[in-house]
Design a protein around this motif. Structure first.
Motif, short mmCIF file in Angstrom:
data_model
loop_
_atom_site.label_atom_id
_atom_site.label_comp_id
_atom_site.label_asym_id
_atom_site.label_seq_id
_atom_site.Cartn_x
_atom_site.Cartn_y
_atom_site.Cartn_z
N UNK A 272 1.05 -1.26 -0.11
CA UNK A 272 0.00 0.18 0.32
C UNK A 272 0.47 1.30 0.13
N UNK A 273 2.07 0.72 0.13
CA UNK A 273 3.09 2.08 -0.53
C UNK A 273 4.69 2.00 -1.41
N UNK A 274 4.87 2.19 -1.61
CA UNK A 274 6.09 2.65 -2.10
C UNK A 274 7.08 3.14 -1.82
N UNK A 275 8.43 2.47 -1.55
CA UNK A 275 9.67 2.50 -0.95
C UNK A 275 10.73 2.98 -1.77
N UNK B 132 20.34 -0.20 -8.57
CA UNK B 132 20.19 1.27 -8.98
C UNK B 132 18.77 1.34 -9.48
N UNK B 133 17.66 0.36 -10.17
CA UNK B 133 16.96 0.86 -10.12
C UNK B 133 16.22 2.34 -9.75
N UNK B 134 15.63 3.19 -10.39
CA UNK B 134 15.27 4.00 -10.02
C UNK B 134 13.91 3.41 -9.29
N UNK B 135 13.23 2.99 -9.76
CA UNK B 135 11.56 2.58 -9.60
C UNK B 135 11.83 1.88 -8.18
N UNK B 136 10.51 2.50 -7.40
CA UNK B 136 10.60 2.00 -6.17
C UNK B 136 9.80 1.16 -5.66
N UNK B 137 10.16 0.16 -4.20
CA UNK B 137 9.55 -0.86 -4.51
C UNK B 137 8.18 -0.92 -3.15
#
Length: 290
Positions: free
Chosen positions: A14-17, A219-224
């Motif tokens: 329910x959240x991006x880190x 290094x992937x810029x997308x959050x988890x």
């Protein structure tokens, strides 16, 4: 950073880190085990529910050890001789983001299918495919900064200062590399390398392609995605959390609009209540005026 969720994919959180190196374990090892199990590798459990996965020739072995003797949750070793000492070893502790371990095992599965020349490929400086520097490149592209924290150590640090990678030069004890944090490579996140929230180590002869798989994932810029209430799944007080916005209902099609309009129209009057001229009778004439 908060990407739009894919409406066709159910997001587990329910959240991006962000940044993603400040995430932590998801609490399940299944995604990281899957690439090897899908190849038909042998899967076994011990009486403590630790999991052991072995290649058919027993020359690559993985242990998933939630009930192990220390915090080394994942231990992966490869062997030139299945009965000899490990050629290389990698350890991920119990808080490493599961996605980073999955990146490693995914490339390991591919390397194993290619054969020993791939999964036992030693790093070689100056070699186009096996130069150790290749493992550092994904982080440098994301503006990680080169550092020299002490003699004999090359390091790079994340822009926020809460993660880093260290490469130790010189001769190292092969046994210590496999059983302690005194390894050629060490990745960490948290307050410092001395007080990490999570860490990963890799011994001298770990193939560069496997190391690069991990650094590319970091290094992937997308959050988890994570669940806010699962505070073990991110580094509290450091990670940035943003709500995941669930997709709304799809926009109505023209047919949906016509149906909705039709449903709101008043019902037609019954046929019997509508006056009609008959073709067989004449209407009554008005009476005389008075």
């Amino acid at each position: 950073m908060n990407p739009q969720p894919d409406p066709h994919h159910e997001i587990d959180g329910d959240v991006y880190v962000w940044p993603r190196h400040l995430a932590s374990t998801t609490g399940t090892g299944d995604p990281a085990l899957a690439p090897l199990i899908d190849l038909g590798w042998d899967l076994r459990y011990d009486e403590d529910s630790n999991v052991y996965v072995s290649a058919p020739d027993r020359r690559v072995r993985l242990g998933y050890l939630p009930e192990g003797e220390d915090d080394g949750l994942w231990r992966i070793n490869a062997y030139k001789d299945s009965f000899g000492p490990p050629a290389w070893g990698v350890c991920f502790n119990d808080r490493v983001p599961t996605e980073f371990v999955t990146a490693f095992t995914t490339v390991l599965a591919t390397a194993y299918e290619q054969g020993p020349d791939a999964y036992l490929a030693r790093p070689v400086s100056g070699n186009d495919e096996h130069d150790p520097f290749l493992a550092v490149v994904p982080l440098l592209k994301e503006c990680w900064e080169i550092d020299r924290p002490r003699w004999g150590v090359f390091a790079i640090q994340a822009p926020d200062g809460h993660a880093g990678l260290e490469f130790t030069t010189g001769d190292l004890d092969p046994e210590a590399e496999l059983t302690t944090r005194d390894a050629r490579w060490q990745l960490w996140a948290g307050d410092s390398i001395d007080r990490p929230a999570w860490y990963a180590t890799a011994s001298t002869d770990t193939p560069v392609a496997l190391l690069t798989a991990v650094t590319q994932s970091i290094a992937d810029p997308d959050p988890l995605p994570r669940w806010r209430d699962d505070t073990f799944s991110y580094i509290k007080g450091m990670a940035h959390l943003t709500p995941i916005l669930r997709p709304g209902p799809p926009a109505p099609t023209p047919l949906d609009v016509r149906r909705a309009v039709a449903s709101r129209r008043p019902a037609a009057l019954p046929t019997a209540s509508v006056p009609r001229w008959s073709t067989t009778s004449r209407p009554a004439l008005p009476g005389p005026r008075r």
